[in-house]
Design an enzyme around this catalytic site. Structure first.
Site, PDB file in Angstrom:
ATOM      1  CG  HIS A 419      -2.276   0.622   0.937  1.00 55.45           C
ATOM      2  ND1 HIS A 419      -2.441   1.689   0.080  1.00 55.45           N
ATOM      3  CD2 HIS A 419      -3.513   0.321   1.410  1.00 55.45           C
ATOM      4  CE1 HIS A 419      -3.719   2.031   0.042  1.00 55.45           C
ATOM      5  NE2 HIS A 419      -4.389   1.210   0.826  1.00 55.45           N
ATOM      6  CG  ASP A 423      -3.759   4.268  -3.384  1.00 55.39           C
ATOM      7  OD1 ASP A 423      -3.165   4.078  -2.303  1.00 55.39           O
ATOM      8  OD2 ASP A 423      -3.720   5.343  -4.014  1.00 55.39           O
TER       9      ASP A 423
END
Length: 443
Positions: A419, A423
């Protein structure tokens, strides 16, 4: 300790094939080293007599650390006053009472201590992979010890073995997650009047003393490879912000294509697996989503022009990830051939350090034994790893209007991603692209 690839910083001595006083030819193997990736035979940089061993088996040292001293001024055949002085003396009895003298350690034909029953991890692994009965192999090492080159020569010559080789699965790659071959023995019966005492806490990785082992348990230290895997997996979990996205894929077109191509490729010596189709689709989609073919260096994202595709291969002693370089240049058959070739070399202990370095994206295949869902750990410093699960037949709706249902070969693609680098939307778009390529596959 030599530099064994750009990503290798240290190594652990497994065994010495020479001892102080032995003559060593240039490029002759003097010791076996294991790293977090592979086992490597270390050759002598020059001819001479081995004067002193500086790093003992089991010790881990950094690249550049001196391992031994070699007397390059010596000449073959010259007597050496300290030759074989480190030969261990037979253990002396600890009791003072008279007793029969212990028999001397068995000797091989040349007078060396018999070491034919001692086998390094790489020798044991190769023997297991190829069904070789080590008791029937003549070793060329000190005291008759069997070395890797002995097994390689036996395998290449097609020599007969006394054990049947373990059957390989129908597909080319064994999965990342494998069942441990160890089965605990039946527990000892503890005295009825005493409860077992919990074993005290231990430091380090050494085996527990006999008095610390509870009935029904066996303890042994982790292998160097197992320790490195543990360290790297924990470090990856601490480093990356792991997330996992999963898509379900209908493989009926892939199954039909594979059925039509499989026999022809087999005649050419190429095993065509579902993994090859998935790898080809992944590589093509990485061109549209370069953030997945990247790595993290500090606070910078490093984008890679080439797709160097890591394929996780399970070994009896752990796992290894050989790399297919410039994977974007390969056809389906080329991809299948490379996967099969690297898997075979990995299981034969034939990989070189650079074969496992420089990967930019990794695929692992634990579905062959029936696994249907997983959350793999990212191979640092990459930003994603894709997991191919089992291909199983399930009823699915194939027409939204008529709600028609058909039985189709389905699989799950599970991708863990970092992350910090991307995304969820980008991860989902990438997986949807891979899914579309597989579901719309054309010969």
């Amino acid at each position: 300790m030599p530099q064994m690839g750009v990503s290798v910083a240290e190594g652990t001595i497994v065994e010495w094939s020479k001892r102080p006083g032995d003559w060593v030819e240039r490029d002759e193997t003097v010791c076996l080293v294991t790293t977090d990736k592979i086992d490597v035979e270390i050759p002598s940089p020059a001819a001479g007599r081995l004067a002193k061993i500086l790093v003992e088996p089991g010790d881990t040292v950094d690249v550049g650390t001196p391992l031994a001293e070699l007397d390059a001024s010596a000449r073959p055949g010259e007597p050496h006053p300290e030759e074989h002085q480190d030969e261990p003396e037979p253990a002396q009895p600890t009791e003072a009472a008279p007793q029969a003298e212990a028999p001397p350690a068995p000797r091989s034909g040349d007078g060396e201590a018999d070491r034919s029953g001692f086998h390094s991890p790489v020798v044991r692994r190769m023997a297991d992979e190829h069904g070789i009965d080590l008791s029937q192999v003549q070793g060329t090492g000190i005291g008759g010890r069997i070395r890797k080159r002995d097994l390689v020569a036996l395998i290449e010559s097609g020599g007969e073995t006394t054990a049947e080789p373990a059957a390989e699965p129908a597909e080319a790659e064994r999965p990342l997650h494998i069942e441990s071959p160890y089965r605990p023995e039946e527990p000892d019966t503890a005295p009825e009047t005493e409860a077992p005492t919990p074993a005290p806490a231990r430091a380090g990785n050494g085996a527990a003393p006999a008095e610390d082992v509870l009935p029904g348990e066996r303890r042994e230290p982790m292998t160097p490879m197992r320790r490195r895997i543990a360290e790297h997996m924990l470090e990856s979990r601490r480093t990356s912000a792991h997330c996992t996205t999963i898509v379900e894929v209908d493989l009926h077109r892939v199954v039909a294509t594979r059925r039509g191509l499989k026999e022809g490729m087999k005649r050419r010596g190429v095993p065509l697996t579902y993994l090859a189709f998935v790898a080809s689709a992944v590589v093509a989609e990485l061109d549209r989503h370069p953030i997945l073919n990247a790595s993290i260096d500090g606070d910078e994202l490093v984008y890679h022009d080439d797709v160097n595709l890591g394929i996780a291969v399970a070994l009896d002693s752990g796992l290894i990830v050989p790399v297919i370089r410039h994977a974007q240049r390969l056809s389906l058959e080329g991809m299948a051939s490379e996967i099969g070739r690297l898997a075979q070399r990995a299981r034969g202990g034939e990989l070189e350090p650079n074969d496992v370095a420089g990967g930019t994206f990794t695929i692992t295949n634990p579905g062959q034994f029936g696994a249907v869902l997983a959350t793999p750990i990212i191979n640092q410093p990459q930003v994603a790893i894709l997991d191919l699960e089992a291909v199983v037949k399930r009823p699915v709706v194939i027409d939204d209007e008529s709600e028609a249902i058909a039985v189709r070969p389905m699989t799950n693609l599970c991708m863990s991603w970092d992350h910090r680098a991307l995304d969820g939307a980008e991860a989902a778009r990438f997986l949807s692209g891979v899914k579309s390529r597989l579901e719309e596959w054309e010969r």
